[in-house]
Enzyme design. Structure first.
Site, PDB file in Angstrom:
ATOM      1  N   ASP A  98       9.298   1.799   6.975  1.00  0.00           N
ATOM      2  CA  ASP A  98       8.058   1.346   7.596  1.00  0.00           C
ATOM      3  C   ASP A  98       8.395   0.935   9.028  1.00  0.00           C
ATOM      4  O   ASP A  98       9.240   0.060   9.246  1.00  0.00           O
ATOM      5  CB  ASP A  98       7.504   0.152   6.801  1.00  0.00           C
ATOM      6  CG  ASP A  98       5.987   0.090   6.843  1.00  0.00           C
ATOM      7  OD1 ASP A  98       5.417   0.348   7.918  1.00  0.00           O
ATOM      8  OD2 ASP A  98       5.385  -0.236   5.794  1.00  0.00           O
ATOM      9  N   ASP A 199       3.257   1.910  11.179  1.00  0.00           N
ATOM     10  CA  ASP A 199       2.286   0.835  11.019  1.00  0.00           C
ATOM     11  C   ASP A 199       1.310   0.788  12.203  1.00  0.00           C
ATOM     12  O   ASP A 199       1.740   0.844  13.364  1.00  0.00           O
ATOM     13  CB  ASP A 199       3.077  -0.487  10.960  1.00  0.00           C
ATOM     14  CG  ASP A 199       2.238  -1.678  10.552  1.00  0.00           C
ATOM     15  OD1 ASP A 199       1.766  -1.693   9.402  1.00  0.00           O
ATOM     16  OD2 ASP A 199       2.074  -2.598  11.376  1.00  0.00           O
ATOM     17  N   GLU A 242      -0.386   5.225  10.263  1.00  0.00           N
ATOM     18  CA  GLU A 242      -1.519   4.454   9.744  1.00  0.00           C
ATOM     19  C   GLU A 242      -2.573   4.369  10.845  1.00  0.00           C
ATOM     20  O   GLU A 242      -2.359   3.728  11.867  1.00  0.00           O
ATOM     21  CB  GLU A 242      -1.068   3.045   9.349  1.00  0.00           C
ATOM     22  CG  GLU A 242      -2.186   2.240   8.684  1.00  0.00           C
ATOM     23  CD  GLU A 242      -1.975   0.728   8.704  1.00  0.00           C
ATOM     24  OE1 GLU A 242      -2.639   0.041   7.920  1.00  0.00           O
ATOM     25  OE2 GLU A 242      -1.163   0.238   9.514  1.00  0.00           O
ATOM     26  N   HIS A 316      -0.538  -1.591  -0.214  1.00  0.00           N
ATOM     27  CA  HIS A 316      -0.323  -3.040  -0.281  1.00  0.00           C
ATOM     28  C   HIS A 316      -1.424  -3.826   0.437  1.00  0.00           C
ATOM     29  O   HIS A 316      -1.401  -5.060   0.405  1.00  0.00           O
ATOM     30  CB  HIS A 316       1.034  -3.371   0.334  1.00  0.00           C
ATOM     31  CG  HIS A 316       1.064  -3.069   1.803  1.00  0.00           C
ATOM     32  ND1 HIS A 316       0.962  -1.789   2.294  1.00  0.00           N
ATOM     33  CD2 HIS A 316       1.140  -3.874   2.882  1.00  0.00           C
ATOM     34  CE1 HIS A 316       0.984  -1.827   3.619  1.00  0.00           C
ATOM     35  NE2 HIS A 316       1.093  -3.082   4.003  1.00  0.00           N
ATOM     36  N   ASP A 317      -2.321  -3.149   1.127  1.00  0.00           N
ATOM     37  CA  ASP A 317      -3.424  -3.830   1.819  1.00  0.00           C
ATOM     38  C   ASP A 317      -4.745  -3.696   1.065  1.00  0.00           C
ATOM     39  O   ASP A 317      -5.747  -4.267   1.486  1.00  0.00           O
ATOM     40  CB  ASP A 317      -3.638  -3.219   3.220  1.00  0.00           C
ATOM     41  CG  ASP A 317      -2.458  -3.447   4.154  1.00  0.00           C
ATOM     42  OD1 ASP A 317      -1.784  -4.488   4.030  1.00  0.00           O
ATOM     43  OD2 ASP A 317      -2.230  -2.582   5.017  1.00  0.00           O
TER      44      ASP A 317
HETATM   45  C1  GLC Z   1      -0.712  -2.775   8.731  1.00  0.00           C
HETATM   46  C2  GLC Z   1      -0.005  -3.176   7.464  1.00  0.00           C
HETATM   47  C3  GLC Z   1      -0.431  -4.562   7.097  1.00  0.00           C
HETATM   48  C4  GLC Z   1      -0.032  -5.500   8.215  1.00  0.00           C
HETATM   49  C5  GLC Z   1      -0.570  -5.022   9.563  1.00  0.00           C
HETATM   50  C6  GLC Z   1       0.143  -5.700  10.683  1.00  0.00           C
HETATM   51  O1  GLC Z   1      -2.082  -2.683   8.562  1.00  0.00           O
HETATM   52  O2  GLC Z   1      -0.235  -2.232   6.467  1.00  0.00           O
HETATM   53  O3  GLC Z   1       0.111  -4.986   5.885  1.00  0.00           O
HETATM   54  O4  GLC Z   1      -0.505  -6.773   7.957  1.00  0.00           O
HETATM   55  O5  GLC Z   1      -0.374  -3.643   9.755  1.00  0.00           O
HETATM   56  O6  GLC Z   1       1.464  -5.240  10.780  1.00  0.00           O
END
Ligand code: GLC
Ligand code: CA
Length: 542
Positions: A98, A199, A242, A316-317
């Site tokens: 990640d 991310d 993402e 995980h979100d």
């Molecule tokens: C992404 C991650 C999340 C995190 C955010 C800040 O959305 O998936 O878990 O809190 O980025 O890094």
């Protein structure tokens, strides 16, 4: 284009904190993951997206990194990490790291230096602005509630943090910052990893002074530079960005192979369908299955050769899909299998989130004291102050909060579901006696075995990987049906997205030759009408 390994692969996401504790401190760790690699090999996955394991003070569970080239104390050491990569590779499982480079932790040495003074050589690694009329520079909001600007007494300036104030944003306009990131990525690539999940990568081209965050003008220049300077020089690396704000047109910019940026992105259009338009994720709205069909069909058909889809319901979100859009009580097994069949028969690379393959469910809370996640906690206080009732806020948290996905993995019936012998950092879902890996492995009809079978189908049948997608339009709103077509072969996928029975009438059913997979017992009759059971899903070869 030559076939890439990730086009035929299935990925599995591990949230290390909650996967397997190996030393009884209540926190999952790298040695715990190593112990469970055989399980993952049995499932059949080809790669692990590993949520962050780097050194971190854990304000946002590892998404706030204080050293990119070291491992979080609770998770183990760099030699554990090297062993994990090696042991995974032995099993033909690649490790996808990640990459969190929109921001660092405020405890990263760069930020500690930057904060020292306006003329520190690291100052410009971050985004600093003078106050405007004694106030914040502008109205930018943090994704974790409140202003995105934090005042620094010492220098009299504000710094930008799109996430928590312990996650200051890096200044990507600074060439030195980009160079540091490329060096760090190459450090990991040299260890033999299989790729990166990037991310919130759509934020790195931001223009704070114009309040532009996502999809900034330089974003794609930066990604092309990244590709050129890092993974572009290695064989067959998977990169998945993402990107919350992506449309199919934007997706092509990232993933058109000719542009040399990323392999694919995570798009979220389907995931946003159960929130009120232009409001926050907490502002709930029931899912309209018709909309879901349209959105997913659009993504399936619009990328063509200019991109590649990722396929997912969970991470995980996000809350657990069986609890979110299925039925986690009476039809938990049926609906979990329906989601699996529906998604894994689509074109793209499927991502399974830990526990999804055994049908793990949301874990409701009755008080904010039970909540760990910073996003939920900050929102709770903000909304309470602005007049929402506790009940309304808790309902939002129970429906959408991130802790739902983060409860420890349920391995067996022993204490804490076999996750830890100590006290787990976050409550284990009380249903671990019923829902666990051991039971799933034992039962040939389990959700696990549906996932295992679906992964095998993708390996055995090129139609699953390459087949063209066509949505079946003239069926009831709650029936999600589509065809896949490849080299003269045709498969029909039918899913009843409902607690109720639904009838489906399709001429193609009279050509059905055999069942490929299903979640209820059913025999072929040659009838064009089928009375679908709640959450029934099947795939037939035509
Ligand atoms: C992404 C991650 C999340 C995190 C955010 C800040 O959305 O998936 O878990 O809190 O980025 O890094
Ligand atoms: Ca541990």
């Amino acid at each position: 284009m030559k076939t890439k390994w990730w086009q035929t692969a299935v990925l599995y996401q591990i949230y290390p904190r909650s996967f397997q504790d190996s030393n009884g401190d209540g926190i999952g760790d790298l040695r715990g993951i190593i112990q469970r690699l055989d399980y993952l090999q049995t499932l059949g996955i080809n790669g692990i997206w590993l949520s962050p394991v780097y050194k971190s003070p854990n304000d946002d569970n590892g998404y706030d990194i204080s050293d990119y080239e070291d491992i979080m104390d609770e998770f183990g050491t760099m030699s554990d990490m090297d062993e994990l990569i090696e042991e995974a590779n032995k099993r033909d499982i690649k490790i996808i790291m990640d990459l969190v480079v929109n921001h660092t932790s405020d405890e990263h040495p760069w930020f500690i230096e930057a904060k020292k003074s306006k003329d520190n050589e690291y100052r410009d690694y971050y985004v600093w602005r003078d106050p405007v009329n004694g106030e914040v520079p502008n109205g930018m909001r943090s994704a974790f509630s409140g202003s995105a600007w934090e005042y620094d007494e010492e220098s009299g300036q504000y710094y930008l943090h799109i996430f928590s104030k312990k996650q200051p944003d890096l200044n990507w306009e600074n060439e030195r910052v980009r160079k540091e990131v490329w060096d760090m990525m190459n450090y990991w690539l040299d260890k033999g990893i299989g790729g990166f999940r990037l991310d919130v990568i759509d934020l790195v081209g931001k223009i704070p002074d114009q309040e532009i965050t996502g999809n900034g003008p330089k974003l794609h220049d930066y990604l092309q530079e990244m590709n050129r300077e890092t993974f572009g020089n290695y064989e067959d690396i998977l990169t998945v960005g993402e990107t919350w704000g992506a449309t199919p047109e934007i997706a092509k910019l990232y993933s058109n192979p000719e542009r040399n940026e990323l392999s694919m992105i995570f798009q979220f259009e389907h995931i946003l369908l159960d929130q009120q338009p232009d409001q926050e994720k907490w502002d709930l709205k029931p899912l309209d299955v018709k909309e879901l069909k349209q959105v997913l069909a659009k993504w399936q058909t619009s990328l063509g050769t200019e991109g590649w889809n990722s396929l997912f319901w969970n991470n995980h979100d996000l809350p657990r899909i069986v609890s979110r859009w299925g039925n986690d009580k009476e039809y938990r097994v049926e609906s979990a299998k329906m989601f699996a069949i529906l998604l894994h028969m689509m074109k793209g690379t499927p991502y399974i989130y830990q526990g999804e393959e055994i049908g793990m469910t949301n874990r409701p809370v009755t008080s904010i004291d039970e909540v760990e996640d910073i996003e939920s906690v900050n929102m709770y206080h903000e909304r309470l102050a602005s007049g929402y009732t506790k009940e309304a806020i808790l309902e939002s948290i129970n429906t959408k909060g991130r802790d739902n996905a983060r409860t420890p993995m349920q391995w067996d019936e022993t204490a804490n579901g076999g996750f830890t012998t100590g006290t787990p950092w976050l409550h284990v879902n009380e249903n671990y006696g019923e829902i666990n890996v051991r039971k799933n492995l034992e039962d040939p009809q389990s959700i696990f075995h549906t996932y295992q079978q679906l992964i095998q189908l993708r390996k055995d049948h090129p139609i699953v990987v390459w087949g063209e997608f066509e949505l079946v339009e003239d069926v009831q709103d709650e029936v999600f049906a589509y065809y896949r077509m490849y080299e003269g072969k045709k498969w029909l996928i039918v899913a009843n997205f409902s607690n109720e029975e639904n009838e489906v009438n399709l001429a193609a059913l009279s050509d059905a030759k055999e069942f490929i997979i299903s979640n209820y017992e059913r025999t072929l009759t040659g009838d064009t009408t089928v009375q679908l059971k709640p959450y029934e899903a099947f795939v037939v070869m035509l």
